[in-house]
Design a protein around this motif. Structure first.
Motif, short mmCIF file in Angstrom:
data_model
loop_
_atom_site.label_atom_id
_atom_site.label_comp_id
_atom_site.label_asym_id
_atom_site.label_seq_id
_atom_site.Cartn_x
_atom_site.Cartn_y
_atom_site.Cartn_z
N LEU A 119 3.14 2.65 1.46
CA LEU A 119 2.06 2.34 2.37
C LEU A 119 1.55 0.93 2.21
O LEU A 119 1.03 0.35 3.14
N THR A 120 1.67 0.35 1.02
CA THR A 120 1.08 -0.95 0.78
C THR A 120 2.11 -2.04 0.62
O THR A 120 1.81 -3.11 0.13
N GLY A 121 3.35 -1.79 1.05
CA GLY A 121 4.34 -2.83 1.01
C GLY A 121 5.11 -2.89 -0.28
O GLY A 121 5.65 -3.91 -0.66
N ALA A 122 5.18 -1.76 -1.02
CA ALA A 122 6.05 -1.73 -2.19
C ALA A 122 7.47 -1.88 -1.74
O ALA A 122 8.33 -2.28 -2.49
N ALA A 123 7.69 -1.58 -0.47
CA ALA A 123 8.98 -1.87 0.11
C ALA A 123 9.17 -3.36 0.12
O ALA A 123 8.36 -4.10 -0.35
N ALA A 124 10.22 -3.82 0.69
CA ALA A 124 10.55 -5.22 0.54
C ALA A 124 9.51 -6.13 1.15
O ALA A 124 8.80 -5.78 2.08
N ALA A 125 9.42 -7.32 0.62
CA ALA A 125 8.60 -8.35 1.21
C ALA A 125 9.40 -9.03 2.30
O ALA A 125 10.61 -9.06 2.28
N ALA A 126 8.68 -9.62 3.28
CA ALA A 126 9.39 -10.28 4.36
C ALA A 126 8.66 -11.55 4.76
O ALA A 126 7.46 -11.55 4.86
N PRO A 127 9.38 -12.65 5.02
CA PRO A 127 8.74 -13.91 5.34
C PRO A 127 7.98 -13.85 6.65
O PRO A 127 8.41 -13.20 7.61
N LEU A 128 6.87 -14.55 6.71
CA LEU A 128 6.08 -14.68 7.92
C LEU A 128 6.55 -15.92 8.64
O LEU A 128 6.33 -17.05 8.20
N LEU A 129 7.27 -15.72 9.74
CA LEU A 129 7.84 -16.84 10.46
C LEU A 129 7.07 -17.10 11.74
O LEU A 129 6.34 -16.26 12.24
N GLY A 130 7.26 -18.25 12.30
CA GLY A 130 6.58 -18.65 13.52
C GLY A 130 6.53 -20.15 13.56
O GLY A 130 7.33 -20.85 12.95
N GLY A 131 5.54 -20.69 14.27
CA GLY A 131 5.45 -22.13 14.41
C GLY A 131 5.31 -22.85 13.10
O GLY A 131 5.99 -23.84 12.82
N ALA A 132 4.40 -22.38 12.25
CA ALA A 132 4.18 -23.07 10.97
C ALA A 132 5.42 -23.04 10.11
O ALA A 132 5.80 -24.03 9.50
N ALA A 133 6.05 -21.87 10.05
CA ALA A 133 7.24 -21.75 9.20
C ALA A 133 8.38 -22.59 9.75
O ALA A 133 9.16 -23.15 8.99
N THR A 134 8.49 -22.68 11.08
CA THR A 134 9.55 -23.48 11.67
C THR A 134 9.36 -24.94 11.31
O THR A 134 10.31 -25.66 11.01
N ALA A 135 8.11 -25.39 11.31
CA ALA A 135 7.83 -26.77 10.92
C ALA A 135 8.25 -27.01 9.48
O ALA A 135 8.83 -28.03 9.14
N LEU A 136 7.95 -26.04 8.63
CA LEU A 136 8.35 -26.17 7.23
C LEU A 136 9.85 -26.21 7.10
O LEU A 136 10.40 -26.98 6.32
N ALA A 137 10.53 -25.36 7.88
CA ALA A 137 11.98 -25.32 7.80
C ALA A 137 12.60 -26.65 8.17
O ALA A 137 13.64 -27.03 7.68
N GLY A 138 11.94 -27.41 9.06
CA GLY A 138 12.45 -28.70 9.45
C GLY A 138 12.16 -29.80 8.45
O GLY A 138 12.68 -30.90 8.55
N SER A 139 11.32 -29.53 7.49
CA SER A 139 10.90 -30.57 6.55
C SER A 139 11.94 -30.82 5.48
O SER A 139 11.88 -31.82 4.78
N GLY A 140 12.88 -29.92 5.29
CA GLY A 140 13.88 -30.08 4.25
C GLY A 140 13.38 -29.74 2.88
O GLY A 140 14.10 -29.90 1.89
N ASP A 141 12.16 -29.27 2.79
CA ASP A 141 11.62 -28.89 1.49
C ASP A 141 12.23 -27.57 1.06
O ASP A 141 12.09 -26.55 1.73
N ALA A 142 12.91 -27.57 -0.10
CA ALA A 142 13.67 -26.39 -0.52
C ALA A 142 12.77 -25.18 -0.72
O ALA A 142 13.10 -24.07 -0.29
N ASP A 143 11.64 -25.36 -1.37
CA ASP A 143 10.76 -24.22 -1.63
C ASP A 143 10.18 -23.66 -0.34
O ASP A 143 10.04 -22.45 -0.18
N ALA A 144 9.84 -24.55 0.60
CA ALA A 144 9.32 -24.09 1.89
C ALA A 144 10.38 -23.32 2.65
O ALA A 144 10.10 -22.30 3.29
N LEU A 145 11.63 -23.80 2.59
CA LEU A 145 12.71 -23.09 3.25
C LEU A 145 12.90 -21.70 2.65
O LEU A 145 13.09 -20.72 3.36
N PHE A 146 12.84 -21.63 1.33
CA PHE A 146 13.00 -20.35 0.67
C PHE A 146 11.88 -19.39 1.06
O PHE A 146 12.12 -18.24 1.40
#
Length: 440
Positions: free
Chosen positions: A19-46
């Motif tokens: 009920l509280t997400g003991a199941a897998a975690a999942a990335p929150l994607l969208g505009g902000a995450a897409t911007a991070l993905a374009g930055s080339g920052d390895a930790d942000a991409l991960f």
């Protein structure tokens, strides 16, 4: 109380926390995450779930700075998520050379070895990670573990709700009813079943279960049979109160991810059965062909933190939708189709009933969740609209080590979502296939 990861290991008989997400975690994607993905920052991409891109970015860091512990460890973690064991070992060993006592690296390398049944190699790393019970357990394994006898089996699901149950035989004894749940790691059983099977622990640890002190025991099972498939020399756990009584009586035991990743498994919800096969190239080819003919396309799959499965899916509300990595759970105890974490529901405009609090308990922590009804939830061609889910706006979006996966968590798909479908989980190519209706 035990930490989240330990809780999953030691509270298996009650289905862990769905009920509280003991199941897998999942990335929150969208505009902000897409911007991070374009930055080339390895930790942000991960953190955004762009694992392949993150892996390449970590490699670039290591070319410039071969002594970067973070880059080496994370590059190894990326390999482990995809069961690419040579890559995982190469970079995790590199990280270990840089920091031999680093607990996170040792845990990841220990997991890498147990996925390959290299238990003797895993034991010292679990010891270095501070997991003494795991270290003793894996050091006690001798001979070939998880020996598979039989080619295939179709095991009927005797009960679907509130927990899915299948019939099994333990050490050749009378039929028992076990639930299955991929949010839990190993095979486990009630203390009374372990006693009947003649099991003795090779390691034990006192822990806490919903405020009650219990003993978690770890041993080796000679034989575990599901229909026409028998596994021998299998790691097994059981829990008991201080007086030796069972902890939980909802089922006789639980089949976790470690059993399923030794097999080619189809969770045939629509046909109310588990289809189990040896993991051979021929079986995989047949399963892929059957899934493709039924309209299923291969979806990527990642395995994190010893047992948590992930793929790519989406959630949608009145104000938008997001697509990214999502957790996938098969089995367990749950009345919902999906769980949504943090402020995701509010950001997407998902209709939620905040006047109806639901108290639950999971991952060793009490939690309050609320009913919500996304406009759509989707995983490949599998889709549900306006379906009953939970949201926990107070849960963390990103849960780092040692309690979580280290990437952002939007939500997960749960037991009820799968009922119209059959899902084949391929741990060799790390794909899953979802097809509507009963498996052929």
């Amino acid at each position: 109380m035990a930490d989240d990861r330990q809780w999953d290991r030691r509270s298996l008989l009650r289905g862990a926390a769905v009920l509280t997400g003991a199941a897998a975690a999942a990335p929150l994607l969208g505009g902000a995450a897409t911007a991070l993905a374009g930055s080339g920052d390895a930790d942000a991409l991960f953190k955004a779930g762009k694992f392949e891109q993150a892996g390449r970015a970590y490699e670039e860091i290591l070319k410039k700075d071969p002594k970067s512990l973070q880059a080496a460890r994370q590059r190894g973690y990326v390999g482990l998520l995809a069961n690419k064991f040579p890559d995982a070992e190469k970079y995790l060993k590199m990280a270990l050379n840089l920091a031999p006592d680093d607990k996170e690296t040792n845990q990841l390398l220990g997991d890498c070895y147990i996925r390959q049944d290299k238990f003797a190699l895993s034991a010292p790393h679990w010891q270095a990670a501070g997991e003494e019970s795991y270290a003793k357990w894996f050091a006690a394994v001798s001979g070939e573990a998880y020996q598979i006898h039989g080619e295939s089996a179709r095991v009927p699901i005797q009960q679907m709700d509130p927990i899915p149950l299948v019939e099994v035989s333990v050490n050749g004894g009378p039929t028992k009813r076990f639930m299955f749940y991929t949010g839990a790691p190993n095979l486990s059983m009630r203390a009374s079943v372990a006693k009947e099977a003649g099991l003795s622990p090779v390691a034990s640890q006192k822990t806490d279960y919903e405020g009650i002190p219990i003993w978690a025991h770890y041993g080796i099972l000679d034989s575990f049979k599901l229909g026409g498939i028998e596994l021998r020399n299998v790691r097994v756990g059981w829990s008991a109160t201080e007086s030796g009584e069972d902890v939980g009586t909802d089922s006789d035991g639980l089949i976790g991810t470690w059993v399923f990743y030794h097999l080619l498994t189809t969770f045939d919800y629509a046909g109310r059965s588990l289809i189990l096969r040896r993991r051979t190239p021929e079986a995989a080819k047949e399963a892929r062909a059957a899934a493709t003919s039924a309209g299923a396309q291969p979806l990527p799959m990642w395995l994190a933190r010893e047992q948590y499965l992930h793929s790519t899916g989406s959630f949608a509300g009145a104000t938008g939708s997001r697509t990214g990595v999502v957790g996938v759970n098969f089995g367990g105890t749950s009345e919902i189709a999906a769980g949504i974490r943090g402020k995701t529901g509010e950001q997407l405009g998902i209709r939620s009933d905040y006047d109806r609090e639901i108290g639950t308990f999971g991952n060793s922590h009490p939690a309050v969740v609320y009913p919500c009804y996304p406009k759509e939830i989707r995983l490949g061609n599998a889709v549900a609209k306006e379906v009953y889910c939970y949201t926990n706006p107070n849960s963390q979006i990103n849960v780092p080590w040692p309690y979580g996966t280290g990437f952002d968590a939007m939500g997960w798909f749960s037991h009820c979502f799968w009922k119209p479908y059959n899902i084949t989980v391929d741990f060799t190519d790390m794909n899953l296939y979802i097809a509507r209706g009963e498996a052929a």
